[in-house]
Design an enzyme around this catalytic site. Structure first.
Site, short mmCIF file in Angstrom:
data_model
loop_
_atom_site.label_atom_id
_atom_site.label_comp_id
_atom_site.label_asym_id
_atom_site.label_seq_id
_atom_site.Cartn_x
_atom_site.Cartn_y
_atom_site.Cartn_z
N CYS A 114 41.55 -50.86 13.88
CA CYS A 114 39.98 -50.79 13.85
C CYS A 114 39.35 -51.78 13.11
CB CYS A 114 39.54 -49.56 13.24
SG CYS A 114 40.28 -47.85 13.96
N HIS A 253 32.15 -50.67 11.65
CA HIS A 253 33.19 -49.88 12.45
C HIS A 253 32.89 -48.46 12.48
CE1 HIS A 253 36.55 -47.98 14.08
NE2 HIS A 253 37.01 -47.43 12.99
N ASN A 283 34.87 -42.62 17.56
CA ASN A 283 35.71 -43.83 17.06
C ASN A 283 36.51 -44.37 18.24
OD1 ASN A 283 37.68 -45.77 15.80
ND2 ASN A 283 37.98 -44.39 14.03
N1 COA Z 1 37.85 -28.39 12.90
C1 COA Z 1 37.91 -27.47 12.07
N2 COA Z 1 38.61 -27.57 10.79
C2 COA Z 1 39.18 -28.65 10.33
C3 COA Z 1 39.44 -29.78 11.54
C4 COA Z 1 38.75 -29.59 12.59
N3 COA Z 1 38.60 -30.48 13.57
N4 COA Z 1 39.99 -30.75 10.89
C5 COA Z 1 40.50 -30.30 9.67
N5 COA Z 1 39.94 -28.99 9.36
C6 COA Z 1 39.95 -28.41 8.23
C7 COA Z 1 41.14 -28.62 7.21
O1 COA Z 1 42.47 -27.99 7.70
C8 COA Z 1 40.76 -28.27 5.72
O2 COA Z 1 40.86 -26.90 5.88
P1 COA Z 1 41.41 -26.16 4.34
O3 COA Z 1 40.35 -26.49 3.36
O4 COA Z 1 41.70 -24.67 4.92
O5 COA Z 1 42.65 -26.60 4.33
C9 COA Z 1 39.35 -28.42 6.16
O6 COA Z 1 38.92 -28.74 7.32
C10 COA Z 1 38.86 -29.56 5.25
O7 COA Z 1 39.60 -30.69 5.85
P2 COA Z 1 39.42 -32.13 5.05
O8 COA Z 1 40.67 -33.20 5.73
O9 COA Z 1 39.37 -32.00 3.68
O10 COA Z 1 37.95 -32.73 5.79
P3 COA Z 1 37.45 -33.90 5.47
O11 COA Z 1 35.91 -33.30 4.92
O12 COA Z 1 38.14 -34.86 4.69
O13 COA Z 1 37.22 -34.43 6.96
C11 COA Z 1 38.06 -36.24 8.27
C12 COA Z 1 38.14 -34.73 7.67
C13 COA Z 1 39.22 -36.54 9.11
C14 COA Z 1 36.90 -35.98 9.35
C15 COA Z 1 37.51 -37.13 7.32
O14 COA Z 1 38.59 -37.11 6.27
C16 COA Z 1 37.70 -38.66 7.85
O15 COA Z 1 36.80 -38.77 8.64
N6 COA Z 1 38.35 -39.36 7.45
C17 COA Z 1 38.72 -40.78 7.88
C18 COA Z 1 39.16 -40.74 9.16
C19 COA Z 1 38.92 -42.09 10.02
O16 COA Z 1 37.98 -42.76 9.92
N7 COA Z 1 40.17 -42.44 10.63
C20 COA Z 1 40.01 -43.86 11.33
C21 COA Z 1 39.99 -45.05 10.16
S1 COA Z 1 39.47 -46.45 11.11
#
Ligand code: COA
Length: 332
Positions: A114, A253, A283
């Site tokens: 990215c 990004h 993304n």
């Molecule tokens: N829909 C519903 N629930 C979801 C889900 C989805 N698509 N994805 C995850 N969950 C659930 C998880 O299982 C978790 O459940 P639990 O509390 O029962 O265990 C809960 O939602 C919270 O998950 P968590 O991973 O803590 O959420 P978050 O707030 O960190 O958001 C991302 C997850 C992936 C959106 C976030 O971490 C993120 O954006 N990270 C960066 C990713 C990124 O930018 N990648 C590319 C880098 S260039």
């Protein structure tokens, strides 16, 4: 390159696949919801390439649009930022160059995931600085949706497909469009935070089909992204002798709207200077910065004379930034 000379942005192009997949459509096949995806990521919909559309196809479209915007298809090199090349071997850039009628010129891929577009800008600028090229087509293109396990609700909602491109020419360091300084970093110790374990030369095959898809530690990536992008933005501003108040538009990004806003907050940058198109593009990995630039030009939020801070973070880990004053350039 002589002192006072620089690589100058002179053309911009974008291309998104026509197929729109909104959050409701994803919710029909994954245990997720429009509300979850919107509030956790800011994404409402993304574009997904049809099976017969590849990274090369998308890069050619965006590249042609950038050449049109520049008003000339004369370039000496094509630098393609991608982590989803059509083949593990060879690189995709030579095929892009040939399809654009540019067979014979230098063409190669840059893979910084990215952060790829910022690395490719630095590489294209370096070719110009080293006297190896006068004009360079720099493209960011990815079909990252193909690296997502269709059953993984952690990655499918985040990634979309697309391509964006710019043309760089030799110019003066004090004219609009001049790129620089640059700030580039990596940290391979954290490669496993976002990785496709199989399919490369280290592990060609795997008994577990999921190893051919991306695995992501979302929360760790989130924390690194905010900290690294803020660090890099500060570093590049300091190198340029500028303050955060001098930045009119922050084009980072497009990983997650919460990452963009948290980074802006760390930088004490007002939210209205943050360019965000993640709502409709998702993304798009190496394509996200040029796609955001093109959208901001189209909606009028990016104007000639604006000082623009470009910052990216990606798998690798990689991160980096650069600066430019927006020139009188519109997407082609
Ligand atoms: N829909 C519903 N629930 C979801 C889900 C989805 N698509 N994805 C995850 N969950 C659930 C998880 O299982 C978790 O459940 P639990 O509390 O029962 O265990 C809960 O939602 C919270 O998950 P968590 O991973 O803590 O959420 P978050 O707030 O960190 O958001 C991302 C997850 C992936 C959106 C976030 O971490 C993120 O954006 N990270 C960066 C990713 C990124 O930018 N990648 C590319 C880098 S260039």
């Amino acid at each position: 390159m002589q002192k006072g000379h620089s690589a100058v942005l002179t053309g911009l192009g974008a291309w998104l696949p026509p197929r729109v997949v909104d959050n409701d459509a994803l919710s029909q096949r994954l245990d997720t919801s429009d509300e979850w995806i919107r509030t956790r990521t800011g994404i409402r919909e993304r574009r997904i390439a049809d099976p017969d559309t590849s990274t090369v196809d998308m890069a050619v479209q965006a590249g042609a649009n950038a050449l049109r915007s520049a008003g000339s298809d004369l370039v000496d090199a094509v630098v393609l930022a991608t982590s989803t090349p059509d083949y593990v071997c060879p690189a995709s850039a030579p095929q892009v160059a040939s399809a654009l009628g540019l067979s014979g010129i230098a063409a190669f891929d840059v893979n910084a995931v990215c952060t790829g577009f910022v690395y490719a800008l630095a590489t294209g600028g370096g070719l110009i600085a080293g006297g190896m090229a006068d004009r360079v087509l720099v493209i960011g293109a990815d079909v990252f949706s193909r690296l997502c396990d269709p059953a993984d609700r952690g990655t499918v909602p985040i990634f979309g497909d697309g391509a964006g491109a710019v043309v760089l020419r030799r110019g003066l360091a004090d004219e609009p469009g001049a790129l620089g300084p640059f700030d580039l970093h990596s940290e391979g110790d954290n490669a496993d935070l976002l990785i496709v374990p199989a399919g490369g030369a280290k592990q060609r095959e795997s008994d577990d089909p999921r190893d051919h898809y991306v695995t992501m530690h979302g929360q760790a990536i989130f924390r690194h992204a905010c900290a690294r992008m803020a660090e890099s933005a500060r570093a590049v501003l300091e190198r340029a002798g500028l303050e955060i108040d001098d930045v009119d538009r922050f084009v980072a990004h497009q990983a997650n709207i919460r990452i963009l806003l948290a980074t802006a907050k760390q930088l004490k940058l007002p939210e209205d200077r943050v360019v965000a198109n993640i709502g409709h593009a998702g993304n798009t990995s190496a394509a996200s910065i040029p796609l955001a630039l093109a959208d901001a030009c189209e909606d009028g939020s990016l104007q000639p004379g604006h000082r623009v801070l470009l910052t990216a973070f990606g798998a690798g880990l990689t991160w980096g930034s650069t600066l430019l004053t927006w020139p009188d350039v519109k997407p082609g």
